[in-house]
Enzyme design. Sequence first.
Site, short mmCIF file in Angstrom:
data_model
loop_
_atom_site.label_atom_id
_atom_site.label_comp_id
_atom_site.label_asym_id
_atom_site.label_seq_id
_atom_site.Cartn_x
_atom_site.Cartn_y
_atom_site.Cartn_z
N HIS A 176 0.81 -1.23 0.00
CA HIS A 176 0.00 0.00 0.00
C HIS A 176 0.83 1.27 0.00
O HIS A 176 0.74 2.12 0.89
CB HIS A 176 -0.96 0.00 1.20
CG HIS A 176 -2.04 -1.03 1.11
ND1 HIS A 176 -3.17 -1.00 1.90
CD2 HIS A 176 -2.16 -2.15 0.33
CE1 HIS A 176 -3.94 -2.04 1.62
NE2 HIS A 176 -3.34 -2.75 0.66
N GLU A 272 -13.03 1.82 -4.80
CA GLU A 272 -13.77 3.08 -4.85
C GLU A 272 -13.27 4.02 -5.94
O GLU A 272 -12.07 4.14 -6.18
CB GLU A 272 -13.64 3.83 -3.51
CG GLU A 272 -14.27 3.13 -2.34
CD GLU A 272 -14.17 3.94 -1.06
OE1 GLU A 272 -14.68 3.47 -0.03
OE2 GLU A 272 -13.60 5.06 -1.08
N TYR A 282 -12.46 10.77 3.44
CA TYR A 282 -13.11 9.69 2.69
C TYR A 282 -13.34 8.44 3.51
O TYR A 282 -13.71 7.40 2.98
CB TYR A 282 -12.34 9.46 1.38
CG TYR A 282 -12.54 10.66 0.50
CD1 TYR A 282 -13.58 10.72 -0.42
CD2 TYR A 282 -11.76 11.80 0.67
CE1 TYR A 282 -13.82 11.85 -1.16
CE2 TYR A 282 -12.00 12.95 -0.07
CZ TYR A 282 -13.04 12.97 -0.98
OH TYR A 282 -13.29 14.11 -1.70
N TYR A 293 -10.46 -8.90 3.91
CA TYR A 293 -10.06 -9.97 3.00
C TYR A 293 -10.05 -11.32 3.71
O TYR A 293 -10.28 -12.36 3.09
CB TYR A 293 -8.71 -9.65 2.36
CG TYR A 293 -8.88 -8.78 1.14
CD1 TYR A 293 -9.19 -9.33 -0.09
CD2 TYR A 293 -8.80 -7.40 1.25
CE1 TYR A 293 -9.39 -8.53 -1.20
CE2 TYR A 293 -9.00 -6.59 0.14
CZ TYR A 293 -9.29 -7.16 -1.08
OH TYR A 293 -9.50 -6.37 -2.18
#
Length: 400
Positions: A176, A272, A282, A293
Amino acid sequence: MIQVMGKSLLIVVGLAFGNACGQGLNSRSPNGAGQKPAFAGQTRVAEQKLGVAFEVVPITDALKQPWGIAFLPDGRMLVTEKQGRLRIVTQAGQISEPLTGLPQVDPRNQGGLLGVAVDPKFASNSLFYVSYSEPQADGFNNTAVAKGKLVLTGAPRVENAQVIFHQTPKLRSTLHFGSRLVFSPDGTLFVTMGDRSVTEGRMQAQRMDGLLGKVARINTDGGVPNDNPFVGKAGVKPEIWSLGHRNIQGAALHPKTGELWTIEHGTRGGDELNVAKKGKDYGWPTIAYGIEYGGGTITGGIQAKEGMEQPVYYWDPVIAPGGMTFYTSSMFPAWQNSVLIGGLGSTHLVRLTLDGEKVVGEERLLTDMGQRLRDVVQGPDGALYICTDGGRLFKLVAKK
């Protein structure tokens, strides 16, 4: 069966016209069973096949895990390779040797040399920018941005590279990193980031004293624009543009509004599409569509909260998005103002029809290619350029 091999020319033709509900598009059950969208059309809209005929023109299949594409003024491309190499690729498929002079990267897992952007004033300053996973001591790392001067005389190379941005805090994770770079119309630079996946990083997506799970906006020297939303606020990183993001790997400016739109790797059932507006939250990980997951609800198991933004659109099941672009050229008139998104896990090209900030149609293209589509860029010639994790670079042009 679509294949891109060597230099053969392959033709792909859309088979249907109009807007009809596509059973294949939404035939899989959602992961977030029982979750309801906040408004009609927020997910699983009707399939819309426009019947656009195009040709797939191979450029090269000799790249090694390409991640980002940026065009030089002469039509050549800067292409990043995840292991830390930056190359120049011509329209004829000629690939330069790796350019020397870049910072070291941490290429483990999702890390490496990632996003790339050419300075809007490149013709006069020869500057470009890359985002990458920056190695630190003891296995720690972070997202960083460097800029350098591209020298094209003699053997192409990078000179005067300097790091202008470091994500903080650094963490021990190989996931990430986010890492798309997008220039704003005012010349400032948007940097998309992720939460680093680990729990410590995830929970910091809502914290304002760090840059995990954020979009940053910086000047090209690494300084902070005076009109950033949190400038001067105690305990808040002034680089922050928006917050509450999980992992943004696709971003582009809307061709009419100039606003930054982003594609975010979400949960299992929560990718998204967002409009990343100034100072907005957000929601990650407080609110999210989908599930973990490994199974189970996300944090509080809620999908909406006052003061937190809803996605323009979300996918459940996910497409695992790569890069994205808005299509504006006349080569494919029917695609104008569509959003085109590379699918990684879904291995196809997603096209969305918009009505303002609302998605009103979805189409899946290149569905038989079987390649993870990493970046999608509109070229100066109006063609659509795509690179894959498997090393291919090709373009879509209008069928003659």
